[in-house]
Design an enzyme around this catalytic site. Structure first.
Site, PDB file in Angstrom:
ATOM      1  N   LYS A  60     -12.065 -99.142 -44.970  1.00 39.35           N
ATOM      2  CA  LYS A  60     -11.160 -99.949 -44.291  1.00 39.35           C
ATOM      3  C   LYS A  60     -10.836-101.376 -44.146  1.00 39.35           C
ATOM      4  CE  LYS A  60      -8.920-100.587 -39.559  1.00 39.35           C
ATOM      5  NZ  LYS A  60      -8.879-100.391 -38.355  1.00 39.35           N
ATOM      6  N   SER A 112      -4.928 -98.164 -36.226  1.00 38.99           N
ATOM      7  CA  SER A 112      -4.891 -99.146 -37.778  1.00 38.99           C
ATOM      8  C   SER A 112      -5.726 -98.117 -38.905  1.00 38.99           C
ATOM      9  CB  SER A 112      -5.100-100.719 -37.061  1.00 38.99           C
ATOM     10  OG  SER A 112      -6.499 -99.978 -36.579  1.00 38.99           O
ATOM     11  N   SER A 157      -8.155 -96.607 -32.635  1.00 34.89           N
ATOM     12  CA  SER A 157      -7.378 -96.865 -34.445  1.00 34.89           C
ATOM     13  C   SER A 157      -8.366 -96.313 -35.448  1.00 34.89           C
ATOM     14  CB  SER A 157      -8.111 -98.272 -35.052  1.00 34.89           C
ATOM     15  OG  SER A 157      -6.668 -99.027 -33.881  1.00 34.89           O
TER      16      SER A 157
END
Ligand SMILES: [Mg+2]
Ligand SMILES: [Zn+2]
Lengths: 94, 489, 480
Positions: free
Chosen positions: B79, B154, B178
């Protein structure tokens, strides 16, 4: 929990955000919605309830007073667009 | 060999036995990325050259009989919220479009130490603020199951990459769901560990008291293995718990008979879509079939979790994101003759997207004089009640279960202008972050052709049990669907 | 109108740890810009603070020295405000649950004693430094500024006093005592000119017992500046009140060159720090053992030592304060006085000539070439009449420069006084013979003639005559 335009402007100044008139109005509306939802927490009786600001049961986490190498001057200012003689250059403060 | 459809543990085994080279594996994934990225947009930056060079080094070490680590040559997506030395780390923001960190996050060091090959940095909602990955400066990620829908967020880029075969596993971060919510929407497995189990050093902070890095993979054993790599005390993170290393993979035996399961009433009925509810209930039946004792449990403070979260998380975020000011790194809006205050205002207004600005404003308001007690202080007390609710529940239950997300993937743009509705998609996952406990999401079937996620929550440091229940359930459900993604070829 | 000045101080002490408060960069002074920085102290995204154990221990030590209670469980807060010298745009500090509270420090003002309450001693991190570029070299009128974060993150112990001080004099005396206390503890070098000791003041003037408006004064960079600034501000506020003007609650900046304070009007100051508990750090819970071990490290502190020096050695308050201002100097005195010579004389020589020599040569007491034994020997030489006080000054200077024992210097240079009366009598006879007029004047009661005759004796003996013996002989010879 509708918030006022003055609130929006005050908070924007604290947060250092320049908002256009339009953005301010949208912000006022959206923040009011969210705050109204958030304000539901005031329905709960929290008399005598201590606050929780962290969930790890740790105390006294330290490092020893030992110097380790810093990063290089190039690394320090490498991501700054405005640097001069190894220092970060900023516009006048007053 | 259809390497991109193999799970990570299988790939590790093949490389270790030298049935396939690390370079061949990496190249296969890079090719897959090339084929599907125009549709999916799971990555912000792909590390094409770096990944191949690294795979070559690993092959070299294997040829010399040296040990390049237990997962040598297994690719991974990271990420873009995790600091990678010498490789752009944007956090999905214009603010950090060209930011090149000078250090590696501890988890990045650990996956590197295990021999993994980073394929690139996965897309995400800007600074992890969002539930759809639409709030990325680099364009939205699309759900591989239906490119007109969102992958969740996210960590939507990480979830979509794994789902679409663009990486066998990935690192995500979870502040209010997330990891779990995008895992749910993309039909993969994702876990948020106990707060403090995985180092946050190098994880760009959204809400420091809630953030946690976690594994995302296609199977529970992969998830357990990746957790094993990243978990463990880090002297660079004061909130990192000093615990003994646990062999999460070794403790997966699927033996769950007699364990007590609590179905959380407050987040397993109201506001949940019918299709999701059906799959959820079928999975609960599977747990009973495995010999687990299921009971309904009520956690009264849960309905306040979302409200408390949308005070606490933005408050911390408003402070964490103050450092992005155009002075030391990142974007700077500069104009002749202006003073530093004007520079700050314009830099932050142009560098941040709408959702980030909204949350900064919200958090600043909640902390400001006159509102602190009603919002921030009260939210912290509510947090205590939520922690106590969980503690009470774990006195009678081994694990708690709920749907992960109230709905399957929604359409792009559907909720983007309605923040409150968007926030509601995290209602099942948020209480877990407030309490700091571990939880996993695994696929439990499809509803209208879209994946549904099942959440298993455990007590603090109860990862092994959570993983084992998920492992048993995974076997019972036998979910092996893959997204019907057409390649651009 | 009855005026009363009310002063409270906020002092920042930069701790002399090796590394910074929350990262492993060197906490040393200076260096090229940003050469002592890392992701943590530059506030890079993703970096996290880990507290320095020694900084916490040093702060507890200071709190104990100021008689504070150590808080069983204290926490760090974030103080949020934007400023370019702050890497994260928040400062990690302590707020409503500081490391320690409720201490006091007694300041001896001679005729009276002032007990100053210590509200709290807490721990926080320092900011970086702005260098203002432009003709003025100051923030006003600068074209732009350059930010150097070498100082950012150095541990600061902050001491906040109650508004118990009543005069600029008391404030200065308090600061001097606090400084020597910190120096005794060895936790900071307390150099105001390098900024390792900084002081802000809150000052108001109460009229007929009713509270005035509090004004904060910043930028007082020396004890002298502090005294002048507070004196100026006290007068400014009194005048304002007398003229019926209102005193505005504000922060004012001391201009040492102009000798005035002026409002530090930063248009951006919003005064809403949005304090909240620092989520990246866990509570400080110093256990009893640690606190006890630190308490055992506490030396006898300056205030107590001054009192003991007065009672035990009969020293005046002034000289006792001078000697105790530095722990090593006080130790030096005690060692020298231990050799059995008159302690008052020993104290005078140390605080006077020796201090001046060390000052001129910029030698600290720790590296003083005159050992305590040699100093005692010097005093003994004077007391036994072997050398005069005037000669002793030269002997001390020589001892300071060469490191030789005073007795050896006296011998080598043939400096010992002519104390032998018969030899002196012969010389005095010669002097009277050569200066009959002066001798006559002295007989007539003109006392200044004695000085002249003594001068002639000293000239003949090249200063080696014992002045007491010589004047006795002159008087005897002239049958006075
Ligand atoms: Mg302070
Ligand atoms: Zn540093």
């Amino acid at each position: 929990m509708a918030i006022s335009m003055e609130d929006v402007e005050h908070v924007a100044r604290l947060a250092r955000l320049a908002l256009s008139c339009e953005e301010k109005e949208t912000m006022r509306r959206q923040l009011s919605d969210v705050l109204e939802h958030a304000h539901r927490i005031s329905d709960l009786d929290t008399e005598g309830v201590p606050p929780t600001s962290r969930v790890v049961p740790l105390v006294n986490v330290f490092r020893e007073d030992v110097v380790r190498p810093s990063i290089t001057p190039g690394e320090a200012i490498g991501n700054a667009g405005w640097a001069e003689e190894g220092a970060f250059r900023v516009p006048r403060i007053v | 060999m259809d390497i991109i459809n193999r799970d990570a543990l299988a790939i590790a085994e093949l490389i270790r036995k030298r049935e396939i080279s690390a370079v061949a594996v990496t190249t296969a994934f890079l090719e897959r990325i090339r084929d599907v990225e125009t549709t999916v947009n799971a990555y912000i930056n792909v590390a094409c050259d770096e990944a191949v060079r690294r795979a070559e080094r690993i092959d070299g070490m294997l040829a010399e009989g040296r040990d390049p680590g237990p997962f040598a040559g297994v690719p991974i997506a990271v990420k873009d919220l995790l600091s990678t030395r010498g490789f752009t780390t944007t956090c999905g923001s214009r603010m950090l479009e060209n930011f090149v960190p000078v250090y590696d996050a501890t988890v990045v060091e650990r996956v590197d130490g295990a021999g993994m090959v980073m394929l690139g940095k996965a897309n995400m909602d800007e600074f992890a603020m969002g539930s759809s990955t639409e709030n990325s400066y680099f364009g939205p990620t699309r759900n591989p199951w239906d490119p007109d829908t969102v992958p969740g967020g996210s960590s939507g880029g990480s979830a979509a990459a794994v789902s679409a075969g663009e990486a066998p596993w990935a690192l995500g971060s979870d502040t209010g769901g997330s990891i779990r919510q995008p895992a749910s929407l993309c039909g993969i497995v994702g876990m948020k560990p106990t707060y403090g189990l995985v180092s946050r050093y190098g994880l760009v902070a959204f809400a420091s008291s809630l953030d946690q890095v976690g594994p995302m993979a296609r199977t529970v054993p992969d998830c357990a293995a990746l957790l094993g790599v990243i978990a463990g005390n880090d002297p660079m993170d004061s909130t990192s718990i000093p615990v003994e290393k646990v062999d999460y993979t070794g403790s997966l035996d699927g033996e769950v008979r007699g364990l007590k399961v609590g179905v959380v009433k407050e987040i397993s009925s109201r506001g949940i879509d019918e299709g999701v509810l059906e799959r959820f209930q079928a999975a609960v039946s599977n747990l009973e079939g495995l010999g687990m004792e299921v009971e309904e449990i009520t956690l009264p403070s849960f309905e306040y979790a979302l409200s408390a979260y949308y005070v606490i998380a933005p408050a911390e975020a408003s402070s964490n994101l103050a450092r992005f000011d155009g002075v030391r790194y990142g974007f700077r809006a500069s104009a002749e003759g202006e003073d530093i205050w004007e520079m700050y205002d314009r830099t932050r207004s142009m560098g941040f997207g709408n959702e980030v600005k909204r949350r900064i404003m919200l958090g600043t308001y909640a902390l400001s004089a006159g509102y602190y007690d009603a919002y921030y202080a009260q939210a912290q007390k509510v947090r205590t009640l939520i922690v106590r609710d969980f503690e009470r529940a774990y006195r009678t239950c081994d694990v708690l279960v709920s749907p992960t997300s109230p709905s399957v993937a929604f359409r792009l743009g559907e909720k983007v202008d309605d923040p409150l509705t968007m926030y509601l998609s995290d209602m099942c996952t948020i209480p877990v972050n407030l309490a700091g406990i571990p939880a996993i999401s695994l696929p439990c079937g499809l509803s209208d052709g879209m994946p549904v996620g099942f959440q298993v929550m455990g007590p603090a440091l109860g990862e092994a049990t959570v993983l084992n229940v998920a492992y048993a359930l995974e076997g019972a459900i036998g979910f092996d669907e893959r997204p019907p993604l057409s390649t651009s070829k | 109108m009855e005026f009363e000045t009310i002063i409270g101080l906020e002092i920042h002490v930069e701790l002399s740890t090796d590394s910074k408060m929350f990262c492993s960069c060197s906490a040393g002074f200076g260096g090229d810009p940003n050469t002592k920085t890392c992701p943590v102290c530059l506030g890079h995204p993703g970096s996290l603070p880990v507290p320095n154990r020694r900084a916490v221990g040093d702060t507890i030590l200071l709190a104990l020295a100021l008689d504070c209670d150590i808080t069983p469980s204290s926490i760090f807060h974030r103080k949020n405000y934007f400023y370019p010298d702050m890497p994260k745009n928040f400062q990690i500090s302590q707020y409503d649950i500081p490391l320690s509270t409720g201490g006091s420090l007694d300041v001896d003002m001679g005729e009276y004693k002032r007990t100053v309450g210590i509200t709290r001693v807490h721990l926080e991190e320092d900011t970086g430094k702005s260098i203002h570029v432009g003709e003025s070299g100051r923030i006003h009128g600068a074209e732009y500024s350059l930010e150097d974060f070498n100082r950012a993150g150095i541990p600061l112990a902050e001491v906040v006093t109650e508004p118990d001080l009543r005069t600029p004099d008391e404030a200065r005396a308090f600061m001097q005592l606090l400084r020597s206390t910190v120096l005794y503890l060895g936790i900071s070098d307390c150099k105001m000119e390098e900024g390792s000791l900084r002081c802000d003041a809150n000052i108001s003037v109460a009229v007929d017992g009713s509270m005035g408006t509090k004004v904060e004064i910043k930028n007082m960079n020396s004890f002298r500046a502090m005294y002048r600034a507070l004196t100026y501000e006290e007068e400014r506020q009194r005048l304002a009140i007398q003229e019926g003007k209102t005193v505005v609650q504000e922060t004012r900046h001391w201009d040492d060159v102009a000798g005035t304070t002026s409002p530090l009007r930063s248009k951006e100051e919003a005064f809403d720090y949005r304090y909240f508990p620092e989520p990246d750090l866990v509570p400080l819970e110093p256990d009893g053992e640690w606190v006890k071990a630190l308490r055992d490290l506490l030396p006898e502190l300056p205030y107590a030592r001054v009192r003991r020096f007065a009672s035990e050695y009969g020293l005046s308050r002034e000289i006792a304060e001078t000697l105790t201002s530095c722990r090593a100097l006080a130790d030096y005195f005690e060692e020298a006085a231990g050799a059995g010579q008159d302690p008052v004389a020993v104290a005078r020589w140390i605080a006077g000539d020796l201090a001046a020599l060390m000052n001129d040569a910029e030698v600290p007491i720790g590296r003083c070439p005159v050992g305590t034994g040699h100093l005692a020997e010097l005093v003994e030489l004077i007391n036994s009449g072997a050398i005069s006080g005037k000669m002793a000054k030269d002997v001390l200077k020589e001892a300071f420069e060469s490191g030789k024992a005073p007795r050896r210097i006296v011998e080598e240079k043939g400096l010992s006084q002519i104390a032998d009366e018969s030899e002196l009598e012969k010389l005095v006879d010669e002097v009277i013979e050569e200066n009959l007029e002066a001798a006559g004047d002295l007989r007539d009661g003109k006392d200044q003639a004695l000085k002249f005759l003594m001068g002639q004796v000293m000239k003949k003996t090249r200063g080696k005559a014992n002045p007491g013996t010589a004047s006795d002989i002159i008087r005897k010879k002239l049958a006075l």
